[in-house]
Design a protein around this motif. Sequence first.
Motif, mmCIF file in Angstrom:
data_model
loop_
_atom_site.group_PDB
_atom_site.id
_atom_site.type_symbol
_atom_site.label_atom_id
_atom_site.label_comp_id
_atom_site.label_asym_id
_atom_site.label_seq_id
_atom_site.Cartn_x
_atom_site.Cartn_y
_atom_site.Cartn_z
ATOM 1 N N LEU A 13 16.074 1.096 -19.985
ATOM 2 C CA LEU A 13 15.168 0.165 -20.402
ATOM 3 C C LEU A 13 15.105 -0.187 -21.926
ATOM 4 O O LEU A 13 15.161 -1.714 -22.520
ATOM 5 N N ILE A 14 14.722 0.873 -22.831
ATOM 6 C CA ILE A 14 14.673 0.752 -24.259
ATOM 7 C C ILE A 14 16.097 0.450 -24.660
ATOM 8 O O ILE A 14 15.969 -0.378 -25.608
ATOM 9 N N GLU A 15 17.293 0.810 -24.164
ATOM 10 C CA GLU A 15 18.389 0.259 -24.725
ATOM 11 C C GLU A 15 18.636 -1.291 -24.495
ATOM 12 O O GLU A 15 19.281 -1.693 -25.395
ATOM 13 N N THR A 16 18.300 -1.561 -23.422
ATOM 14 C CA THR A 16 18.285 -3.010 -23.029
ATOM 15 C C THR A 16 17.577 -3.783 -23.778
ATOM 16 O O THR A 16 17.765 -4.829 -24.261
ATOM 17 N N LEU A 17 16.500 -3.437 -23.970
ATOM 18 C CA LEU A 17 15.306 -4.452 -24.830
ATOM 19 C C LEU A 17 15.907 -4.364 -26.332
ATOM 20 O O LEU A 17 15.709 -5.317 -26.977
ATOM 21 N N PHE A 18 16.221 -3.114 -26.775
ATOM 22 C CA PHE A 18 16.706 -3.225 -28.131
ATOM 23 C C PHE A 18 17.985 -4.064 -28.364
ATOM 24 O O PHE A 18 18.080 -4.882 -29.298
ATOM 25 N N THR A 19 18.925 -4.227 -27.329
ATOM 26 C CA THR A 19 20.002 -5.027 -27.460
ATOM 27 C C THR A 19 19.629 -6.572 -27.563
ATOM 28 O O THR A 19 19.976 -7.440 -28.130
ATOM 29 N N VAL A 20 18.701 -6.951 -26.487
ATOM 30 C CA VAL A 20 18.144 -8.111 -26.466
ATOM 31 C C VAL A 20 17.275 -8.465 -27.860
ATOM 32 O O VAL A 20 17.657 -9.702 -28.429
ATOM 33 N N PHE A 21 16.650 -7.700 -28.413
ATOM 34 C CA PHE A 21 15.876 -7.790 -29.799
ATOM 35 C C PHE A 21 16.924 -7.973 -30.915
ATOM 36 O O PHE A 21 16.768 -8.816 -31.727
ATOM 37 N N MET A 22 18.246 -7.300 -30.813
ATOM 38 C CA MET A 22 19.028 -7.446 -31.852
ATOM 39 C C MET A 22 19.621 -8.921 -31.572
ATOM 40 O O MET A 22 20.055 -9.420 -32.801
ATOM 41 N N ARG A 23 20.035 -9.241 -30.513
ATOM 42 C CA ARG A 23 20.489 -10.534 -30.169
ATOM 43 C C ARG A 23 19.814 -11.643 -30.724
ATOM 44 O O ARG A 23 20.099 -12.808 -31.204
ATOM 45 N N MET A 24 18.198 -11.277 -30.303
ATOM 46 C CA MET A 24 17.420 -12.520 -30.637
ATOM 47 C C MET A 24 17.446 -12.466 -32.284
ATOM 48 O O MET A 24 17.423 -13.784 -32.869
ATOM 49 N N THR A 25 17.493 -11.410 -32.861
ATOM 50 C CA THR A 25 17.407 -11.539 -34.459
ATOM 51 C C THR A 25 18.610 -12.116 -35.036
ATOM 52 O O THR A 25 18.571 -12.813 -35.936
ATOM 53 N N ALA A 26 19.684 -11.643 -34.344
ATOM 54 C CA ALA A 26 20.985 -12.514 -34.562
ATOM 55 C C ALA A 26 20.806 -13.977 -34.805
ATOM 56 O O ALA A 26 21.665 -14.510 -35.624
ATOM 57 N N ILE A 27 20.506 -14.498 -33.465
ATOM 58 C CA ILE A 27 20.624 -16.030 -33.469
ATOM 59 C C ILE A 27 19.566 -16.319 -34.445
ATOM 60 O O ILE A 27 19.791 -17.328 -35.157
ATOM 61 N N ALA A 28 18.186 -15.821 -34.731
ATOM 62 C CA ALA A 28 17.453 -16.280 -35.913
ATOM 63 C C ALA A 28 18.238 -16.350 -37.037
ATOM 64 O O ALA A 28 18.088 -17.334 -38.122
ATOM 65 N N CYS A 29 18.887 -15.193 -37.335
ATOM 66 C CA CYS A 29 19.745 -15.217 -38.838
ATOM 67 C C CYS A 29 20.653 -16.130 -38.743
ATOM 68 O O CYS A 29 20.914 -16.943 -39.934
ATOM 69 N N PHE A 30 21.179 -16.419 -37.856
ATOM 70 C CA PHE A 30 22.536 -17.556 -37.679
ATOM 71 C C PHE A 30 21.671 -18.922 -37.931
ATOM 72 O O PHE A 30 22.134 -19.846 -38.749
ATOM 73 N N TYR A 31 20.599 -19.269 -37.599
ATOM 74 C CA TYR A 31 19.904 -20.419 -37.670
ATOM 75 C C TYR A 31 19.429 -20.354 -39.159
ATOM 76 O O TYR A 31 19.517 -21.561 -39.611
ATOM 77 N N PHE A 32 18.923 -19.460 -39.776
ATOM 78 C CA PHE A 32 18.493 -19.570 -41.242
ATOM 79 C C PHE A 32 19.680 -19.706 -42.040
ATOM 80 O O PHE A 32 19.621 -20.395 -43.062
ATOM 81 N N GLY A 33 20.745 -19.302 -41.676
ATOM 82 C CA GLY A 33 22.181 -19.425 -42.140
ATOM 83 C C GLY A 33 22.493 -20.622 -42.381
ATOM 84 O O GLY A 33 23.106 -21.492 -43.369
ATOM 85 N N LEU A 34 22.345 -21.397 -41.152
ATOM 86 C CA LEU A 34 22.719 -22.738 -40.926
ATOM 87 C C LEU A 34 21.796 -23.346 -41.917
ATOM 88 O O LEU A 34 22.035 -24.674 -42.628
ATOM 89 N N ARG A 35 20.442 -23.454 -41.853
ATOM 90 C CA ARG A 35 19.349 -23.714 -42.848
ATOM 91 C C ARG A 35 19.929 -23.750 -44.251
ATOM 92 O O ARG A 35 19.953 -24.904 -45.144
ATOM 93 N N TYR A 36 20.292 -22.721 -44.614
ATOM 94 C CA TYR A 36 20.472 -22.623 -46.189
ATOM 95 C C TYR A 36 21.857 -23.181 -46.601
ATOM 96 O O TYR A 36 22.171 -23.735 -47.536
#
Length: 144
Positions: A13-36
């Motif tokens: 469960l913790i590995e799955t949640l960590f993967t989801v957390f990393m992917r959500m952070t990746a989506i946020a970083c991509f969004y911020f990259g597009l904004r910049y």
Amino acid sequence: MSGDSRPAVRRTLIETLFTVFMRMTAIACFYFGLRYWDLVLGVTSGSNIRFDVMNVPWRTLSTVLAVCYPIIALGLWMGSAWGAVLWAAVAIGEVLAHTLWVHVYGPDDLLIVMDVSVACLYLAFRIGLYLERRGRNRVRSDSL
């Protein structure tokens, strides 16, 4: 033929949640990259800040972040360690820019809270994964 395939690895469960957390952070970083990139290229005219009228420190920071954020997003999406390291370097730079050099970049409390929150969550996940793996290895060695 069935001997050629690897057995399916069950993720905890913790590995799955960590993967989801990393992917959500990746989506946020991509969004911020597009904004910049939008800020640097001036695609939308709704912004009050234009690249050509920015001071040199802001031009430098926005250009670096426009390049780094999509790379960070790729690294985090793949689950690579270099993605997290690059994110940490950029987050430290952003926090320093809005705390230490607040007279140049201005205050941005929401950004600081977000960066610190993501860093704390990342550390909590890493500690949890370490403890889980240590416990798993201890059980295996005791069962011999």
